[in-house]
Motif scaffolding. Structure first.
Motif, mmCIF file in Angstrom:
data_model
loop_
_atom_site.group_PDB
_atom_site.id
_atom_site.type_symbol
_atom_site.label_atom_id
_atom_site.label_comp_id
_atom_site.label_asym_id
_atom_site.label_seq_id
_atom_site.Cartn_x
_atom_site.Cartn_y
_atom_site.Cartn_z
ATOM 1 N N SER A 113 0.879 -1.161 0.000
ATOM 2 C CA SER A 113 0.000 0.000 0.000
ATOM 3 C C SER A 113 0.924 1.221 0.000
ATOM 4 C CB SER A 113 -0.856 0.021 1.272
ATOM 5 O OG SER A 113 -0.001 0.208 2.399
ATOM 6 N N ILE A 114 0.348 2.416 -0.113
ATOM 7 C CA ILE A 114 1.176 3.625 -0.059
ATOM 8 C C ILE A 114 1.855 3.698 1.311
ATOM 9 C CG2 ILE A 114 1.254 6.132 -0.241
ATOM 10 C CD1 ILE A 114 -1.236 6.025 -1.956
ATOM 11 N N ALA A 115 1.107 3.364 2.361
ATOM 12 C CA ALA A 115 1.660 3.417 3.716
ATOM 13 C C ALA A 115 2.884 2.533 3.856
ATOM 14 C CB ALA A 115 0.592 3.031 4.734
ATOM 15 N N LEU A 163 15.276 12.388 7.560
ATOM 16 C CA LEU A 163 13.979 13.022 7.359
ATOM 17 C C LEU A 163 13.570 13.815 8.588
ATOM 18 C CD1 LEU A 163 12.246 9.915 5.828
ATOM 19 C CD2 LEU A 163 12.818 12.020 4.594
ATOM 20 N N PRO A 164 12.917 14.957 8.398
ATOM 21 C CA PRO A 164 12.565 15.804 9.543
ATOM 22 C C PRO A 164 11.331 15.303 10.278
ATOM 23 C CG PRO A 164 11.813 16.825 7.527
ATOM 24 C CD PRO A 164 12.493 15.566 7.118
ATOM 25 N N SER A 165 11.471 14.118 10.847
ATOM 26 C CA SER A 165 10.319 13.574 11.556
ATOM 27 C C SER A 165 10.775 12.535 12.561
ATOM 28 C CB SER A 165 9.369 12.931 10.547
ATOM 29 O OG SER A 165 8.280 12.356 11.214
ATOM 30 N N ALA A 166 10.064 12.417 13.671
ATOM 31 C CA ALA A 166 10.347 11.393 14.682
ATOM 32 C C ALA A 166 9.062 11.193 15.461
ATOM 33 C CB ALA A 166 11.466 11.842 15.594
ATOM 34 N N SER A 167 8.952 10.074 16.161
ATOM 35 C CA SER A 167 7.664 9.772 16.808
ATOM 36 C C SER A 167 7.492 10.326 18.200
ATOM 37 C CB SER A 167 7.454 8.257 16.876
ATOM 38 O OG SER A 167 7.879 7.663 15.692
ATOM 39 N N VAL A 198 13.440 14.306 -9.432
ATOM 40 C CA VAL A 198 13.230 14.546 -8.000
ATOM 41 C C VAL A 198 12.360 13.428 -7.432
ATOM 42 C CG1 VAL A 198 12.207 16.085 -6.313
ATOM 43 C CG2 VAL A 198 13.447 17.023 -8.243
ATOM 44 N N TYR A 199 12.863 12.796 -6.432
ATOM 45 C CA TYR A 199 12.097 11.741 -5.767
ATOM 46 C C TYR A 199 10.973 12.316 -4.943
ATOM 47 C CZ TYR A 199 14.830 7.449 -6.310
ATOM 48 O OH TYR A 199 15.422 6.329 -6.780
ATOM 49 N N CYS A 200 9.972 11.484 -4.718
ATOM 50 C CA CYS A 200 8.995 11.828 -3.706
ATOM 51 C C CYS A 200 9.665 11.500 -2.387
ATOM 52 C CB CYS A 200 7.737 10.975 -3.887
ATOM 53 S SG CYS A 200 6.542 11.282 -2.605
ATOM 54 N N THR A 201 9.580 12.385 -1.455
ATOM 55 C CA THR A 201 10.342 12.183 -0.232
ATOM 56 C C THR A 201 9.768 11.082 0.644
ATOM 57 O OG1 THR A 201 11.449 13.383 1.504
ATOM 58 C CG2 THR A 201 9.116 13.800 1.271
ATOM 59 N N ALA A 202 10.621 10.489 1.426
ATOM 60 C CA ALA A 202 10.226 9.518 2.444
ATOM 61 C C ALA A 202 9.485 8.308 1.887
ATOM 62 C CB ALA A 202 9.369 10.183 3.519
ATOM 63 N N LEU A 203 9.544 8.143 0.601
ATOM 64 C CA LEU A 203 8.866 7.018 -0.026
ATOM 65 C C LEU A 203 9.914 6.200 -0.754
ATOM 66 C CD1 LEU A 203 5.668 8.116 -1.955
ATOM 67 C CD2 LEU A 203 5.860 6.260 -0.350
ATOM 68 N N ASP A 233 9.647 6.514 10.224
ATOM 69 C CA ASP A 233 9.790 7.714 11.040
ATOM 70 C C ASP A 233 8.908 8.847 10.536
ATOM 71 O OD1 ASP A 233 13.246 7.035 11.407
ATOM 72 O OD2 ASP A 233 11.676 6.900 12.928
ATOM 73 N N TYR A 234 8.556 8.798 9.255
ATOM 74 C CA TYR A 234 7.860 9.932 8.650
ATOM 75 C C TYR A 234 6.359 9.867 8.855
ATOM 76 C CZ TYR A 234 8.129 13.917 5.462
ATOM 77 O OH TYR A 234 8.117 15.179 4.918
ATOM 78 N N ARG A 235 5.868 8.661 9.167
ATOM 79 C CA ARG A 235 4.414 8.471 9.177
ATOM 80 C C ARG A 235 3.699 9.369 10.170
ATOM 81 N NH1 ARG A 235 4.702 1.867 8.800
ATOM 82 N NH2 ARG A 235 5.632 1.853 6.713
ATOM 83 N N VAL A 236 4.321 9.561 11.329
ATOM 84 C CA VAL A 236 3.604 10.259 12.393
ATOM 85 C C VAL A 236 3.200 11.683 12.000
ATOM 86 C CG1 VAL A 236 5.688 11.109 13.547
ATOM 87 C CG2 VAL A 236 3.632 10.713 14.863
#
Lengths: 313, 583, 308
Positions: B132-134, B516-520, B481-486, B140-143
């Protein structure tokens, strides 16, 4: 004694003259330089960095002889604008294709209409507050002063939401509604004028049995024509140069000032944008020329008799 | 007075008349379900939306999303003013944005549609496994894509760009700026105040470039500097060759931050950088400074005293005191002091496109020649869009006769140590680079679309369509250019469309770990824009007088601050961590 | 008879009041909607504290009392350099722009050589968009200057001269409307007074200080009040000169507020003030400026020179 006084006077006048000449040069030189730059191509000015010199004939042939930066404006600029929003639950869609001609017309309507409406409303409010001995008049005056001091922050999203819900967003009606206001420096200006205006005019008309409305329109307004036209002209110029309000509230009705801001700041791609800095400066020149002509023609009218001296209360 | 009345009347009627101009539009949308898409007009590309839309429309030509309508029409608006902040009263449906708040925050305001269904639905098959896309999104990016309360997806990651350097390959070859391998036969030693190194004088069977950061010969990063010391020696040689090492736009000094972020990440490596996001692991912090220099030839940068500390959420402040950040700051200060920034970096009238133009036309004009450009990894797209590539080709043709020349500029991975040269890996593997994602772009659907019935279904279908493997691959092929975090693969037919520069970025990214600028954890999430590597805390120093500097370079130039002083004012001390800690 | 007249007066007064009420109704309604209505929320926000609701939807809004005001005050005292910059801008306007405008106005009022031409030139910045002037100015003091002299950097980029150049720009474009109003105020001077003074042997400088300025004094006072009112909102053309990127190291309060407001959010973060705090800051300015303007007006009018 008289001789030394004359000498002193002469020295002072000459000194002032020199200072003013220097100032005049500092004003005119950049404008001339700007005009010369608008005749260069982007390759000449931006890439080869021919900043000071005459347009290089090898690279700026078209822009110089055929004024292609200017002709391109009218040919290549086609700003596509669209907006869609909800007024309550109704979906509203606006689209527009804008050439420089469209933007010029929008500028004219925007500046002329806006200046007439706001000057007229401000004039009437100032007259009412100055001449009517009502307590509310003092409150309104105070409110004007207070609103001049408050820096309103973050009002943009709220204004947009409000205008959209009333379907006044991105519409001329909405624009004139926003212009139907009083306040600011011009209120104080009119106020001072009416304060010093003799009551005799109104009293004479009252004795003749004229209604208040009649007095306002037949007596006061004609007397205010000079100051009204001066204020209108000044506000016209300000609105002509205003790019913020069209940007924020009238996205599909861009004025020329907005067009310039758009091309200078948003670095868009395509046709005209490839003209680089000289193209942007040419657009600025286009914005300046109509008001410059208007100003020179109506110079004495604008520099008419206005003052905000003697504010009381 | 009568005249005024007449004028007013005329104006009023004009108003009414004009009010009807431009209302509604009848184009090829008739009989079809219309979905409105807004895409940011930026360097990482927007034409892909139009292409994807055409394919989607063709695919759904006979689908009925609304009663009485067949097919779909995708109405696309490409603009710089995506007006996301006024979304709640806007009738736009799908947004592809740039630099806005996260779907986590927007869904809190109730502005977005819950798209959990389309994100968790299996849509692709890779090697027999359904995705799935998810599944494709970095854990780390999902949140930041999910709502605080129900944990559902409300948005998707969008564009991606890295911070760092682009180098002029043609100049490096012409001026012999590549480092030589230890066993190279045609090399020459170059003495600089910062040290000595061997540069390659001829490339042949017996003479090859050094192995580069990845530790493997025969890859794109061969011959490039692997340590800060090597980079400094290189800068000295560049200056001697008549070039200036670095350029960034004078009118956009904040671009130096791109260089700083990239350098910091490279020096620290992926794990150490993530400590500042997940608040785990160990870091090396600056405790003080010795009275000896860090670099040879530089007497104004002191060697730091280092202590290893363990990071936890309660003691997360250690991650703001790391030594690699000090190294990166020191290097920026050195560049300024040694005169390694181009003259144009002082001219506020120079735009980013003009700087690109300057870099591209190295040697074709009498202007200063620049060896390395500080820009985002998408910059070449912008240079094409704004005619800078065209101008280069015009000049090139005039001077060499070569038509439609392709400019050989490439992405440069950044040094990974202070003064240790990377040696060849004996196991045949490659060291990975560390890249940072500098953007913050998302895709989401406006909550107002919920009231549009079948239109919402069409929107969801389109959004899901653009995130299928096939469409993602085509996106890369169009813009590099990539789609980020994917994570997804790119089909050969798409990667073949990339131009020289785009390909260099693409290939480097395949060997990179992306921060990536993300953390849970809540501490990081609350202060995301402050504490991420590209965050305000680090990029916009506030000195001890409360004076705010818009960029690191202006703190150095206007404020005269040193790397030590910037380090001191931008780190979070133990006593101040309370304002951040959400435990 | 007197009674009849009284009744007439009374009726006229009443009709006057009704007329007033009707005429001000619409503009006041517009004011209520477009100003009060729009800004009411931000005024209220100054007293509120926003937190993200744990449910994931909406905010927990609590009454913040004077918390936001305290934080705004702390912010202001931490950024005292901005206060200095705003005040410097104000002082430059008062003690450089206005005196120069008075002197230039005097030249024009006296119709000395080329005054018509100078009048036009002085008014140019008012006619031509500030966008154009700032673009041209940036080129003049930057690229053109460095090309001409070979200097390393222009006046706006050189940290030693940046602020001075900004101030210079502010003065350079300021004359237009000030000169207009001052020269018109001077135009109201009774010529006979001037003639008799000249016959008494008064020279040009004495005339300027003892006759011309006193006549223009009420106008100067009004201009001062307007300038004082705008101390905290004056952006000093920083946006025009430095663009979106920002230049906080020489930010005036008005510029700072404007930039922060465009990125502020409801919820406070460790480094960015929330909308509530910015609103509170705005209100603090109002509380300071309104009485200051009133006081200043009284003071200046009392202490100012008079024609007598």
């Amino acid at each position: 004694m008289k001789k030394s006084k004359n000498k002193l006077n002469k020295v002072v006048v000459i000194a002032l003259f020199v200072i003013l000449v220097v100032y005049a040069i500092s004003m005119l030189f950049p404008l001339l330089w700007g005009f010369l730059t608008s005749l260069k191509s982007s390759l000449d000015f931006d890439t080869l960095r021919n900043v000071l010199g005459f347009p290089d004939m090898e690279y700026s042939n078209d822009t110089f002889f055929k004024l292609s930066n200017y002709t391109s404006m009218f040919k290549d600029i086609n700003l596509s604008r669209s907006v869609s929003f909800f007024a309550g639950n109704e979906e509203i869609i606006h689209n527009s294709e804008n050439t420089v001609w469209t933007m010029l017309f929008n500028s004219l309507f925007y500046a002329l209409g806006g200046s007439l409406v706001s000057a007229f409303v401000t004039m009437c409010m100032a007259y009412l507050c100055a001449k009517y001995k009502v307590k509310a008049a003092k409150w309104i005056y105070g409110m004007v002063i207070v609103t001049m001091t408050i820096p309103t922050v973050g009002s943009y999203p709220s204004t947009i939401t409000l205008l959209r819900s009333l379907n006044l967003y991105d519409s001329w009606l909405g624009y004139f509604f926003q212009k139907f206001h009083f306040g600011g420096m011009y209120f104080l200006l009119f106020y001072a004028f009416y304060e010093t205006l003799s009551d005799a005019y109104c009293e004479a008309a009252e004795i003749d049995g004229a209604s208040q409305l009649r007095i306002m329109f037949s007596v006061i307004i004609p007397l205010s024509m000079t100051i009204f036209s001066t204020v209108t002209l000044i506000v016209f110029v300000q609105l002509w140069n205003d790019y913020q309000t069209p940007l924020l509230y009238m996205p599909t009705k861009p004025t020329l000032a907005f067009g310039i801001h758009y091309f200078t700041n948003k670095t868009v791609s395509g046709g005209f944008a490839e003209r680089g800095e000289p193209g942007k400066i040419a657009l600025c020149m286009l914005l300046a020329i109509p008001v410059l002509i208007l100003f020179i023609a109506l110079k004495d009218k604008i520099m008419g008799n206005i003052t905000i001296g003697g504010i009381k209360g | 007075m009568k005249k005024t009345n007449k004028i007013l009347a005329a104006l009023l009627s004009l108003t009414m008349g004009l009010g009807f101009v431009g209302c509604g539009s009848g184009n090829d949308a008739s009989g079809k379900t219309t979905i409105k898409v807004v895409a940011y007009e930026g360097g990482y590309g927007y034409n892909w939306v139009k292409e994807s839309a055409k394919r989607f429309e063709a695919l759904n030509a006979t689908t009925s999303f609304e009663k009485g309508k067949t097919g779909v029409y995708v109405d696309i608006k490409i603009t710089k003013d995506t007006d996301v902040e006024t979304m709640s009263s806007s009738a736009e449906d799908i947004y592809f944005t740039n630099g806005n708040a996260t779907p986590r925050d927007y869904s809190q305001k109730g502005w977005l549609v819950d798209i959990n269904d389309i994100v968790t639905e299996k849509i692709d098959t890779r090697d027999g496994v359904e995705y799935s896309i998810a599944d494709k999104i970095d854990e780390d990016y999902r949140v930041i894509l999910q709502n605080r309360g129900d944990g559902h997806y409300y948005g998707l990651p969008y564009a991606d760009y890295y911070s760092g350097l682009t180098y002029d390959e043609e100049a490096f070859t012409a001026k012999k700026l590549y480092f030589a391998a230890p066993d190279a036969t045609s090399k020459a030693a170059y003495n600089s105040p910062y040290g000595t190194a061997d540069f390659l004088t001829a490339e042949n069977e017996t003479s090859r470039k050094s192995c580069g950061i990845d530790g493997k010969y025969g890859t794109a990063d061969d011959g490039l500097p692997t340590s800060l010391q090597e980079l400094m020696i290189l800068c000295a040689k560049i200056k001697q060759s008549g070039y200036v090492p670095f350029a960034f736009p004078g009118g956009h000094a904040n671009y130096t931050s791109l260089f700083f972020e990239g350098l910091w990440a490279s020096l620290a490596g992926y794990e150490k950088i993530r400590s500042g996001y997940d608040f785990t692991g160990t870091v090396d912090v600056v405790e003080g400074y010795e009275d000896e220099p860090l670099f040879s030839g530089i007497n104004y940068i002191r060697k730091p005293k280092i202590k290893t500390e363990t990071v936890s959420e309660a003691e997360g402040y250690y991650s703001t005191q790391t030594v690699e950040r000090y190294y990166a700051l020191s290097f920026i200060q050195i560049c300024q002091k040694e005169g390694w920034f181009a003259q144009l970096t002082n001219d506020t009238n120079v735009s980013h496109t003009a700087t690109m133009g300057r870099f591209l036309t190295n040697g074709l004009t009498s202007q200063e020649k620049v060896a390395m450009l500080i820009e985002g990894s998408y910059w070449y797209n912008e240079a094409s869009d704004y005619g800078e590539v065209k101008k280069y080709q015009v000049l090139k043709e005039k001077q060499t006769g070569e038509k439609k020349a392709e400019r050989k500029v490439a992405w440069m991975p950044l040094p990974v140590s202070v003064n240790e040269t990377v040696e060849e890996r004996t196991d045949g593997g490659r060291n990975r680079y560390t890249f940072t994602q500098s953007g913050s772009s998302f895709a989401f659907i406006n909550a107002r679309t919920k009231n549009k019935g079948g239109v919402l279904d069409a929107c969801k279908a389109f959004l899901q369509f653009t995130y299928t493997d096939e469409e993602l691959s085509k996106r890369v092929g169009m813009h590099g250019v990539y789609c980020t975090a994917l994570s997804h693969s790119v089909a050969e037919e798409d990667s073949n469309k990339l131009n020289y520069f785009q390909r260099s970025v693409f290939e480097a990214a395949e060997n990179a770990d992306l921060v990536l600028p993300s953390a849970s954890n809540e501490t990081f999430l609350t202060a995301r824009t402050t504490l991420s590597i590209g965050g305000k805390r680090y990029l916009q120093p506030i000195d001890t007088d409360g004076r705010e500097y818009t960029t690191i370079i202006s703190a150095i130039r206007s404020g005269g601050l040193t790397a030590e002083e910037i380090m001191n004012v931008t780190m979070v001390k133990a006593a101040d961590w309370g304002a951040y800690y959400q435990g | 008879m007197a009674e009849k007249r009284n009744r007439l007066h009374h009726r006229r007064d009443r009709s006057k009041k009704i007329f007033f009420a009707i005429m001000v109704a619409l503009p006041l309604l517009q004011f209520a909607v477009m100003y009060v209505g729009v800004n009411a929320n931000s005024f209220i926000m100054a007293f509120q504290h926003y937190e993200n609701a744990a449910s994931g939807k909406g905010f927990d809004i609590t009454f913040a009392g004077i918390d936001n005001f305290q934080e705004a005050w702390t912010l202001l005292s931490e950024k005292s350099y901005m206060l200095e910059i705003s005040l410097t801008g104000f002082l430059v306007t008062m003690f450089i722009s206005y005196p120069l405008a008075l002197i230039f106005s005097f030249y024009i009022y006296k119709k000395y050589p080329f005054s018509g031409f100078f009048k036009t030139v002085l008014f140019l910045p008012q006619i031509i968009s500030s966008l154009i002037f700032s673009t041209l100015f940036k080129y003049m003091v930057g690229t053109v200057y460095t090309e001409l002299t070979g200097a390393a950097m222009g006046f706006l980029s050189d940290p030693d001269t940046t602020f001075g150049t900004v101030l210079f720009f502010n003065v350079w474009v300021s004359f237009g409307i000030n000169v207009l109003m001052f020269s018109n105020a001077m135009g109201n001077i009774d010529e006979s007074v001037v003639e008799s003074a000249q016959l008494d042997g008064v020279n040009i400088i004495q005339e300027f200080f003892h006759i011309t300025i006193p006549s223009a004094w009420p106008t100067v006072v009004s201009c001062t009040i307007i300038t004082v009112a705008g101390i905290f909102t004056n952006q000093m053309y920083l946006y025009d000169l430095f663009g979106d990127g920002g230049k906080f190291e020489i930010a005036s309060i008005g510029y700072f507020l404007y930039q922060k407001a465009s990125i502020a959010d409801m919820v406070k973060t460790p480094t960015e003030p929330s909308m509530g705090i910015l609103s509170a800051l705005g209100l603090i300015f109002t509380f300071i400026l309104v009485p200051t303007s009133m006081l200043l007006k009284k003071l200046l009018t009392k202490l100012g020179p008079s024609v007598d």
